[in-house]
Each structure stands twice: as structure tokens, then as C-alpha cells.
Design an enzyme around this catalytic site. Sequence first.
Site, PDB file in Angstrom:
ATOM      1  N   CYS A  62      -3.354   0.108  -2.956  1.00  0.00           N
ATOM      2  CA  CYS A  62      -3.079   1.391  -2.310  1.00  0.00           C
ATOM      3  C   CYS A  62      -3.786   2.547  -2.993  1.00  0.00           C
ATOM      4  O   CYS A  62      -3.704   3.687  -2.539  1.00  0.00           O
ATOM      5  CB  CYS A  62      -1.581   1.586  -2.245  1.00  0.00           C
ATOM      6  SG  CYS A  62      -0.816   0.130  -1.485  1.00  0.00           S
ATOM      7  N   HIS A  98       2.186  10.033  -4.102  1.00  0.00           N
ATOM      8  CA  HIS A  98       2.067   8.696  -3.538  1.00  0.00           C
ATOM      9  C   HIS A  98       3.307   8.426  -2.681  1.00  0.00           C
ATOM     10  O   HIS A  98       3.204   7.907  -1.580  1.00  0.00           O
ATOM     11  CB  HIS A  98       1.921   7.659  -4.654  1.00  0.00           C
ATOM     12  CG  HIS A  98       1.654   6.283  -4.143  1.00  0.00           C
ATOM     13  ND1 HIS A  98       0.597   5.999  -3.325  1.00  0.00           N
ATOM     14  CD2 HIS A  98       2.328   5.112  -4.310  1.00  0.00           C
ATOM     15  CE1 HIS A  98       0.616   4.714  -3.014  1.00  0.00           C
ATOM     16  NE2 HIS A  98       1.661   4.153  -3.593  1.00  0.00           N
ATOM     17  N   GLU A 121       7.336   8.465 -10.126  1.00  0.00           N
ATOM     18  CA  GLU A 121       6.268   9.460  -9.969  1.00  0.00           C
ATOM     19  C   GLU A 121       6.810  10.868 -10.282  1.00  0.00           C
ATOM     20  O   GLU A 121       6.137  11.673 -10.929  1.00  0.00           O
ATOM     21  CB  GLU A 121       5.710   9.411  -8.540  1.00  0.00           C
ATOM     22  CG  GLU A 121       4.520  10.342  -8.335  1.00  0.00           C
ATOM     23  CD  GLU A 121       3.928  10.223  -6.922  1.00  0.00           C
ATOM     24  OE1 GLU A 121       4.575   9.602  -6.054  1.00  0.00           O
ATOM     25  OE2 GLU A 121       2.825  10.756  -6.703  1.00  0.00           O
ATOM     26  N   LYS A 157       3.390  10.524   3.612  1.00  0.00           N
ATOM     27  CA  LYS A 157       3.710   9.168   4.098  1.00  0.00           C
ATOM     28  C   LYS A 157       5.002   9.168   4.907  1.00  0.00           C
ATOM     29  O   LYS A 157       5.260   8.237   5.667  1.00  0.00           O
ATOM     30  CB  LYS A 157       3.832   8.183   2.936  1.00  0.00           C
ATOM     31  CG  LYS A 157       2.500   7.818   2.301  1.00  0.00           C
ATOM     32  CD  LYS A 157       2.645   6.680   1.307  1.00  0.00           C
ATOM     33  CE  LYS A 157       1.318   6.320   0.648  1.00  0.00           C
ATOM     34  NZ  LYS A 157       0.920   7.291  -0.406  1.00  0.00           N
ATOM     35  N   HIS A 173       2.609   4.219   5.363  1.00  0.00           N
ATOM     36  CA  HIS A 173       1.766   3.887   4.220  1.00  0.00           C
ATOM     37  C   HIS A 173       0.561   3.078   4.691  1.00  0.00           C
ATOM     38  O   HIS A 173       0.697   1.925   5.097  1.00  0.00           O
ATOM     39  CB  HIS A 173       2.601   3.097   3.212  1.00  0.00           C
ATOM     40  CG  HIS A 173       1.902   2.848   1.908  1.00  0.00           C
ATOM     41  ND1 HIS A 173       0.631   3.299   1.644  1.00  0.00           N
ATOM     42  CD2 HIS A 173       2.323   2.199   0.791  1.00  0.00           C
ATOM     43  CE1 HIS A 173       0.290   2.921   0.430  1.00  0.00           C
ATOM     44  NE2 HIS A 173       1.286   2.260  -0.119  1.00  0.00           N
ATOM     45  N   PHE A 225      -0.400  -1.776  -6.013  1.00  0.00           N
ATOM     46  CA  PHE A 225       0.009  -3.042  -6.619  1.00  0.00           C
ATOM     47  C   PHE A 225      -1.099  -3.511  -7.550  1.00  0.00           C
ATOM     48  O   PHE A 225      -2.278  -3.441  -7.204  1.00  0.00           O
ATOM     49  CB  PHE A 225       0.214  -4.110  -5.541  1.00  0.00           C
ATOM     50  CG  PHE A 225       1.517  -4.003  -4.800  1.00  0.00           C
ATOM     51  CD1 PHE A 225       2.522  -3.151  -5.208  1.00  0.00           C
ATOM     52  CD2 PHE A 225       1.741  -4.794  -3.680  1.00  0.00           C
ATOM     53  CE1 PHE A 225       3.731  -3.068  -4.519  1.00  0.00           C
ATOM     54  CE2 PHE A 225       2.944  -4.720  -2.980  1.00  0.00           C
ATOM     55  CZ  PHE A 225       3.934  -3.858  -3.396  1.00  0.00           C
TER      56      PHE A 225
END
Lengths: 415, 78
Positions: free
Chosen positions: A165, A305, A316, A337, A342, A403
Site C-alpha cells: 500500500c 494512511h 499512526e 480512505k 483503500h 504490508f
Amino acid sequence: MAFKRVVVTGLGALTPIGNTVEEFWQGLSTGKSGAATITRFDASKFRTQFACEVKNFDVTQYIPRQDARKMDLFTQFAMVVADEAVKDSGLDLESINKNKVGVIWGSGIGGLKTFEEEVINFSNGDGTPKFNPFFIPKMIADSASGQISIKYGFRGPNYITVSACASTNNAIIDAFNYIRLGRINVCVSGGSEAAVTQAGIGGFNGLRAMSERNDDPATGSRPYDKDRDGFVLGDGGAALILEEYEHAVARGAKIYCEIIGGGFSSDAYHITAPHPEGEGAYLSMVDALEDAGIKPEEVDYINTHGTSTPLGDPQEIKAIEKLFGDHTYKMSISSTKSMTGHLLGAAGAVESVAAVLAIKHQVVPPTINLFNIDESIDPRIDLTPNVAKARKIDVVLSNCFGFGGHNATLIFKKI
Amino acid sequence: MSAIATKVTQIIVEKLGVDVSEVTPEASFTNDLGADSLDTVELIMEFEKEFNVSIPDDQAENIQTVGQAITYLEENSK
């Protein structure tokens, strides 16, 4: 050697909340949700039955059918957004030095649907291999950057970055670096993803990473809400034309903003879980600020994010508070998002366009579906709940984490 | 036109995106209909699937025009 300056001179977007840059901004600024029941396949047996799909996409409006047939959907998205961005940039394709134009794209997966279909066909047969000759060239993720270069004749550096991502943020950082080093004048960057397939939805469901709020898809993506239950998968893409500043000025280009820094880090912690204290996120933002040569207090807006997963969102915020201190409570923060879902490897692409448009319009797009803020989050933090907010925006920081523990941060500045 | 010829024409129009009027018996896939080597491989595979035949590579190499495809399939399809 002094670095050259890099500016954004063109944009393209094909997203779950709008099929052009203009429609995308309309969606972002009005807090539109792109989530709905999955149409790309029958998802009735899946834990998650909704996603943020691009709507009303008829590829033949953009690409001749016989060409489109040889492209996976993620490459079709790439072609459409690259075209919008190239046109928007006003680049004169006859006169520019195409050897100095790169295409550096981001995709987390590539042609997942193509892979899935071919393998299903094979497994349904008698074991005799009957793989389509376009299987591999359609599936491989770099086909997107390859196809863009073929269409325009751009002969500079050409590849894609794969960091889940964070992919597109890495792509844009690479493009930024090549331009500021003087290696190329222009780069088509951005990303695209088309993972709303049986394997994509099934795979992320296997990880228990996605929202299962099937009775109310529009509120499934709810970053920072206390009842968030996972991310909502999105598809689509976005493109940015990055250009060396003097090159842009010399041709009288419209300049949206400047890219002043890119940062990255690795969690070195776990293949899917983010570091609980946000250590990687922190390092990535520190790196970006150092690269940009600005102080934390200069950041007006962070596009986080913020995927709407229980684990990801708080770490975050912790990292932001650690780095920005009291300034955390003065700047604006939002997760777009909540609206787009996403887009995995293309998240950095649509969010970079959102960041650029936030600077252009001096408006922070909201975090929608924020009904009850997670109690672990300091209420002084302005998460731009539910409604867009007009404010002074000179500097935007945009985070993407993937990831594998990949973190990448971009910083855009008003010019 | 035979049923096989009609179907072959249909597949070529579909895969190569050409106009039906261009799909004449003499038309070469690569020289006249814009196919590259991968398109040709795909066409052969489509013929195999549609007509339930297996076309060996050495025979496939000799199928370069619309007419050659029709003739081969008329002689070999089950």
C-alpha cells in the site's frame, strides 16, 4: 550539486468517488462514499460483499476494444488516468525530448483478475495447459508503465514500484529523485489497482483485514471511529505529471504545487501488523521532513494512511503526536480512505492527487463516517470530521504504509 | 459461407478488432489484419477451443491466412 526543484503540472484520477479529477474533487469536498455492493463478481458467499469500485467505467470510451482486451483492468485504469494527466499538463508531445520523460508507476499487485481467470480456466480443464499468450504480459504489474510509455513514446526510466500500500508513494519519490538529480525532465507517475476480485476479496477476508459491515456499505470505511472494523477495498487509479521547475516555467505550464520531500522507512517488525508504537510511521515522516528541510510546525494538513483498521489507525496517530507535539492539535488531519476506500498500491496516487487539490482549493477533505471518535485518540486532534474544512494550506504531508512494514511519506508545498 | 467459415470470421473480427469486410480468404493475419505473433498464437488457441481440435505447432505454422485456417478446420474439426 544543487538539487533541481520538482513541481506537479498535471493530474488524472479515476476513483470510486469520481471518474475525472474534477469529479474526484467534487466527491472529496462533499464527503461522498464510494462504497457499494460488489458488482465485479457475485460476492454473496464472501464475508465482505461490498467495496469501493470505480463506477460506470466503459473502457471502450477511452481505449480501442482490441487494445483494451490485452490489458488487465488495472492497466486500463492506468492508461485512462495517464491520459487525463498528460492532457492536463499541456505537454507538447511533438516538441519535448521524450528520452527525458520517465514513467514510474505504483501497483501493489498488478493483474490479479487476469491471473485468477487463467488459473481457474486451467484448473477447470483436464490438465492440458492452454494459457493465453497475453496472460503474462497482462498480469505482470509493470505492464502498466510499459503500456503508458508505448502509447506516448516516453523513453526515459520505466518501471513500477511494489511495496504493497506504499507502492505509489515510493514511485513518486523515485520520480521526484530522478528529476531533482537532473536525470529526466518529466515523469508520469501515479498508480492503479484492480483487486476487487474473488481472490482479492477472499484473500483480505482471510486476513480478517476488511470491514464486514454488509448491511451498510457506505459507513464501512470509518477511520478513527470507535466501531471501525477494517478497511474497504477500493479500485481505480490516479496520475501526476512531475516536472522539473525550470522546464515547466519555460513552457508556461500551469503549476499546481511543488514536491519538496519524500521519506521512507521500514517497520522491521511484522509482515502484516503495523508497529504498535508507530515507530516506522514516525521514522518515515521524520525522514520526509528532513528531506524537505522544513520544521514540523510548517505542516498544515496530514492526509493519513488511516485505513479504518483497529490496529493501524491508532499507531499512526501516536507517531504524529510524537513527532509534531503540540502542533498536532493545530493542524488538520483526515483520511480520505473514508470516502475512496483503500486502493492498496494506488492509495498513494489518489491521496497525492487529493493533497494537491487540497492545496489548490485551500480546503481539507473530510474524514467521513466519524460518528464516535476512538477514545484512545486525543479529542484536541482535528480529524476533519464529516465535513470539508476551508483553511490555509501551504504544506501537506501524505503517508502510506504497506504490508511488509513499508512506509513512505510525501510532502507537497504551495508555490 | 460454411458454418466454420462464418465462425472463423467472427473469431478474427472479435480478437483482432478488424472489420468483417477485411476478413477475406486471402487475408494474412500478420500482413493484412494487423496481428502480431502473440495475436496469431491466441487465434490458433481460439480455433482449437471453438472447434474442439488440437492443432500441432508444425501445422499451426502453416495457418497464416483466413483461408488456410478455414480449410484446416473444415478438414480436421470433429
